[in-house]
Write an enzyme that holds these catalytic residues in place. Structure first.
Site, mmCIF file in Angstrom:
data_model
loop_
_atom_site.group_PDB
_atom_site.id
_atom_site.type_symbol
_atom_site.label_atom_id
_atom_site.label_comp_id
_atom_site.label_asym_id
_atom_site.label_seq_id
_atom_site.Cartn_x
_atom_site.Cartn_y
_atom_site.Cartn_z
ATOM 1 N N CYS A 149 60.212 6.516 13.630
ATOM 2 C CA CYS A 149 61.056 5.604 12.869
ATOM 3 C C CYS A 149 61.916 4.813 13.863
ATOM 4 O O CYS A 149 62.619 5.412 14.681
ATOM 5 C CB CYS A 149 61.937 6.385 11.903
ATOM 6 S SG CYS A 149 63.158 5.340 11.080
ATOM 7 N N VAL B 229 33.711 -1.516 14.453
ATOM 8 C CA VAL B 229 34.635 -0.821 15.339
ATOM 9 C C VAL B 229 34.088 0.581 15.615
ATOM 10 O O VAL B 229 33.564 1.251 14.718
ATOM 11 C CB VAL B 229 36.049 -0.759 14.722
ATOM 12 C CG1 VAL B 229 36.113 0.137 13.505
ATOM 13 C CG2 VAL B 229 37.062 -0.275 15.765
ATOM 14 N N GLU B 230 34.174 0.978 16.871
ATOM 15 C CA GLU B 230 33.674 2.285 17.298
ATOM 16 C C GLU B 230 34.689 3.354 16.877
ATOM 17 O O GLU B 230 35.891 3.222 17.136
ATOM 18 C CB GLU B 230 33.461 2.250 18.819
ATOM 19 C CG GLU B 230 32.506 3.286 19.331
ATOM 20 C CD GLU B 230 33.244 4.545 19.680
ATOM 21 O OE1 GLU B 230 32.628 5.629 19.640
ATOM 22 O OE2 GLU B 230 34.460 4.435 19.989
ATOM 23 N N LEU B 231 34.209 4.432 16.231
ATOM 24 C CA LEU B 231 35.095 5.418 15.611
ATOM 25 C C LEU B 231 36.023 6.120 16.587
ATOM 26 O O LEU B 231 37.195 6.335 16.311
ATOM 27 C CB LEU B 231 34.266 6.477 14.876
ATOM 28 C CG LEU B 231 33.842 6.142 13.458
ATOM 29 C CD1 LEU B 231 33.104 7.308 12.855
ATOM 30 C CD2 LEU B 231 35.066 5.794 12.624
ATOM 31 N N ASP C 239 57.487 9.634 11.850
ATOM 32 C CA ASP C 239 56.943 9.181 10.572
ATOM 33 C C ASP C 239 55.464 9.571 10.519
ATOM 34 O O ASP C 239 54.814 9.680 11.560
ATOM 35 C CB ASP C 239 57.079 7.657 10.433
ATOM 36 C CG ASP C 239 58.371 7.251 9.756
ATOM 37 O OD1 ASP C 239 58.985 8.091 9.078
ATOM 38 O OD2 ASP C 239 58.769 6.086 9.909
ATOM 39 N N HIS D 20 57.315 0.166 8.677
ATOM 40 C CA HIS D 20 56.122 0.313 7.836
ATOM 41 C C HIS D 20 55.361 -1.009 7.673
ATOM 42 O O HIS D 20 54.144 -1.069 7.870
ATOM 43 C CB HIS D 20 56.527 0.801 6.434
ATOM 44 C CG HIS D 20 57.082 2.178 6.405
ATOM 45 N ND1 HIS D 20 57.288 2.948 7.522
ATOM 46 C CD2 HIS D 20 57.461 2.963 5.343
ATOM 47 C CE1 HIS D 20 57.780 4.110 7.176
ATOM 48 N NE2 HIS D 20 57.897 4.161 5.865
ATOM 49 N N GLU D 21 56.089 -2.061 7.277
ATOM 50 C CA GLU D 21 55.428 -3.338 6.979
ATOM 51 C C GLU D 21 54.809 -3.921 8.248
ATOM 52 O O GLU D 21 53.675 -4.411 8.237
ATOM 53 C CB GLU D 21 56.439 -4.355 6.408
ATOM 54 C CG GLU D 21 57.057 -3.963 5.087
ATOM 55 C CD GLU D 21 58.277 -3.056 5.262
ATOM 56 O OE1 GLU D 21 58.606 -2.707 6.429
ATOM 57 O OE2 GLU D 21 58.897 -2.689 4.252
#
Lengths: 132, 132, 132, 132, 132, 132, 132, 132, 132, 132
Positions: G47, G69-71, G54, G88-89
């Site tokens: 945070c 995208v490669e995992l 968080d 968060h946003e």
């Protein structure tokens, strides 16, 4: 693309028959107490009062002694009730007695969970322990 | 297409009546202790203080001795409370006492799960064991 | 410890009465379309064929226009069906019509989820939009 | 259409008041041990450290002796904590002690399930048995 | 072992106060439409008719334009309703209007899921789109 | 509209620090055995073999004797593992030992439910009873 | 019995490192629009206001164009946020932007479901469509 | 105590018979489009290849035009499949066609959810709209 | 954007091999009885009668004595059954015996929950306690 | 009691073989658009990078045109992947292409829900519509 013949197999004989015979096989580990639990949610018989179908989920839980019940024969055994009229309490006890006669298990519980009828849900639960 | 007559049956007599009589039948397997569990989520009576409807799910679990309670009469028995005022604690004990009087079971539990009132959920649970 | 008098209140008058009247109050925000959803799992009436109790969960979802239905009168309205015989399809449409007559909402859906009967679960769902 | 007066009732007196008094009534069946379980998911008090609201679900389970707790007074009792600061452990023990003082039950369990704070969920569970 | 001082902090000032002010901060990504969903299951106010506590779970879902609502101020805003009497329909619309006034979001939905009262569950759902 | 300052607080000091110190406070009700259950689904440490993050849900259940663990210090204690490498079995026993050293509880259970790794879910459960 | 050496591997180097680099590989079926959905419930950052951890569950859903995208690199990418402070946003939009920059997908949705803080659950949901 | 006669009723005639006839009654509200949904979890027929029992949950959802299907005849209709061999795809279409022939509904969906066979769960879903 | 090489790794050697060897490591806390529970929902072997794949969820719960089973070797051990034919009862007992031989635990339970076959769900549950 | 021979059948040939051939049969109702949904939670192949087993739940949903896929051949088709190395994205598209080649359905969706690996859950979802 290979076109399956399965629609022409409609006249074939069934591959198995309903049967009251419970086949058993030797317990592979009789030196140890262990549980085998078998849940069959597809039991159906007839109501002896109205002749209409009844449905139940039959659960068994047992500790084998010398023998285990063979799964396919158990399935055919359940199937054998399909056209017979049975009361809830009586048929659950009958299945317990048949399993005891076939296997003589150290422990057995049979639980029959019947579908709702008239707003009422009924379950019958029979427990048995081998006498020493 | 066959046109059903069911809309004209509205004036017919009910096929059954609410009744405080609990009918019983002989336990088919008294030699064995086993459980019969009956769940009836459609119980309703009146609040004795406000006269407004109360609702409950009534569960019974018993080990029969000589007699089992007949399911249809149990349903009519529950129905008989529909227009009566009862407190939660008292009506659960009353149902237990009536079932004991009718069957004298080896074991009985009555659980009444009442619908929420005023943000509060109440359950009353009565257990009884046959005296030796 | 204060000993409650509530057992002596058994002879009291009910604080409210079942009633077919749906009271309304002015929509506090008619300038906006918004949904009010009310779920009443305690509806019971009688089966018009057998006279036996039926049970249902009644859900309504509406967009108010000038009026909203008052919650307590809605509860008394549902209660008024307790001793009446009604078919599933007819009673759901009747409740929709009564709510439309009382509120003339911009949108209304009434969903009646009836308890299982004979192994069959029935739901009736009526939708209405205000004609322009 | 009848236009409800309910918006004009805003100035009315509350129909009940928060109160620390737990009213009781005589156990209708003291001859029998049975459980009464009451679940109240709407308990709120204040955090004594920050002054911010705390929320909990309070469950009680008891076997009455001579008295049962009256449901409405229990609800007002819970309400009386709304503006008070309490620690989790202390308030759960306090509610247990108050219920014991009011009813002297044969058995009591109070379970307080507090809402998550700082990623941590806390439950306090107090059990009591009547001394012989 | 360190002995905490927290029991002595009971007389301390609250670290925050209930407030009707909704603080906002600049949307970090106004070039893109995206959703922010905030679920607050701890809303409580009073019933304007009885004065008794009401409880609700408030969910908001919005697409920010220039501003986002600050989470802590939203929590204090919800808290500010704790001692106020509000009707379900009116308080949901009021929260929507306050959020619109504070943020002027591109889209907003406020859903208030009130706890059951008298056997009835009520949900109010307000949607708003920014006028072009 | 009030514009929040929270984006400018980014350079602020943390309000709390991870710490291996478990603070305690006096049990408010030592005369009674009661349970305190604390569930923390946000535990994370590192795998000592790969250095990659591990995650767990840590549940404790204890009966306090003279002391209770303070919730905030417990949260900081869990946080202190964030950058440390620990094996599942060892870290669960270590947390149990630290809690025993801090509180000497009458009873303690620590359950660590680790997130799936390689298709395998692991839970470690340590129980302790105060020696007489 | 073979005695594992794994306790001696504690000093080993990590097998992988947290990294902001998202590796991609050629879409094996670019001729077709199809969805790839990846759910990572183990995201953690700090945070930015309090410095405390968080936690979030990050879900992505995309239609690849030339690249997927490669995992493993995605996992290391999420890991790279472990010691960083993020709102968060902002962090949800940042992850969306990084995935768009790495893959230029035909469609992308990033949903970040953050753990409850202060009784409030927050979810941020960003959608993107490739410009034609 | 009244001793029920129900064990002597075993030789009685069934109160109803399986039948392929679907009875209908006039739609009480043809002026309005509304849905009737009927869920029957007790359908069973035979596998045409092996002769062994199959089980399914049959759901119908329809908007009636002039007629509604009568619930009891629908139950007897489902029962009529008990001793017949049917493929999943064919029997679902057959039930849809029979319901269309009997009621000519404005809309109909039949969903047959068959029990797992060989590790595979099959659902067949047929939709029909009345041609204008 | 970095283009991953992972598509070229297809010809690589596996990083691990299925193996019947169960590796163990010294119990870090043998002074205490504690449980280790490991759930592996990805067990598959072959049906010895038909050669077709069987699937199970294998759960173990044990109290270690001097040794714990190493998780990766347990995973490779389960993998070693992939191409072998085994009966349900026998393979569960075999896994229990292998774990006992490798670790000599104070307590062990192995539960094998097999996927449904022919409408029947089978679970085998073996318990073992160290002989004194 | 009949002693089953099933333990002696261990040396028998398999009753069916894994096969990449998808058999089809004529759609019994091509005049109507309807859905067939088949869920197979027992798919397993190998990871092409590590050689270790992967597991998935494969769901298909299609509207048949002239042909339907035969269930048993679909099961053998899934089985044929058991010893092959496949990437998630590629194998899902391959199954979609094989089903399209075998049946040319009006609509097809293949959803492959892979088991968690490294804390990450992956689902691939391919949709196809018949070109006109």
């Amino acid at each position: 693309m290979s076109l399956s013949k399965n629609l022409t197999q409609l006249g074939n004989k069934p591959t198995a028959c309903a049967s009251k015979t419970l086949e058993v096989f030797p317990n592979p580990n009789p030196e140890r107490d262990y549980h085998i639990k078998i849940d069959s949610p597809e039991f159906t018989c007839l109501c002896p009062k109205t002749g209409q179908p009844d449905f139940a989920d039959i659960k068994i839980d047992y500790i084998p002694d010398e023998f285990c019940v063979e799964l396919k024969s158990l399935k055919l055994y359940y199937w054998s009730f399909r056209d017979e009229g049975h009361f809830h309490e009586q048929v659950t006890n009958m299945m317990a007695s048949d399993l005891i006669a076939a296997m003589n298990p150290r422990y057995l519980k049979v639980t029959a969970i019947f579908n709702v009828r008239g707003g009422v849900y009924t379950t019958v639960e029979v427990e048995h322990r081998q006498s020493c």
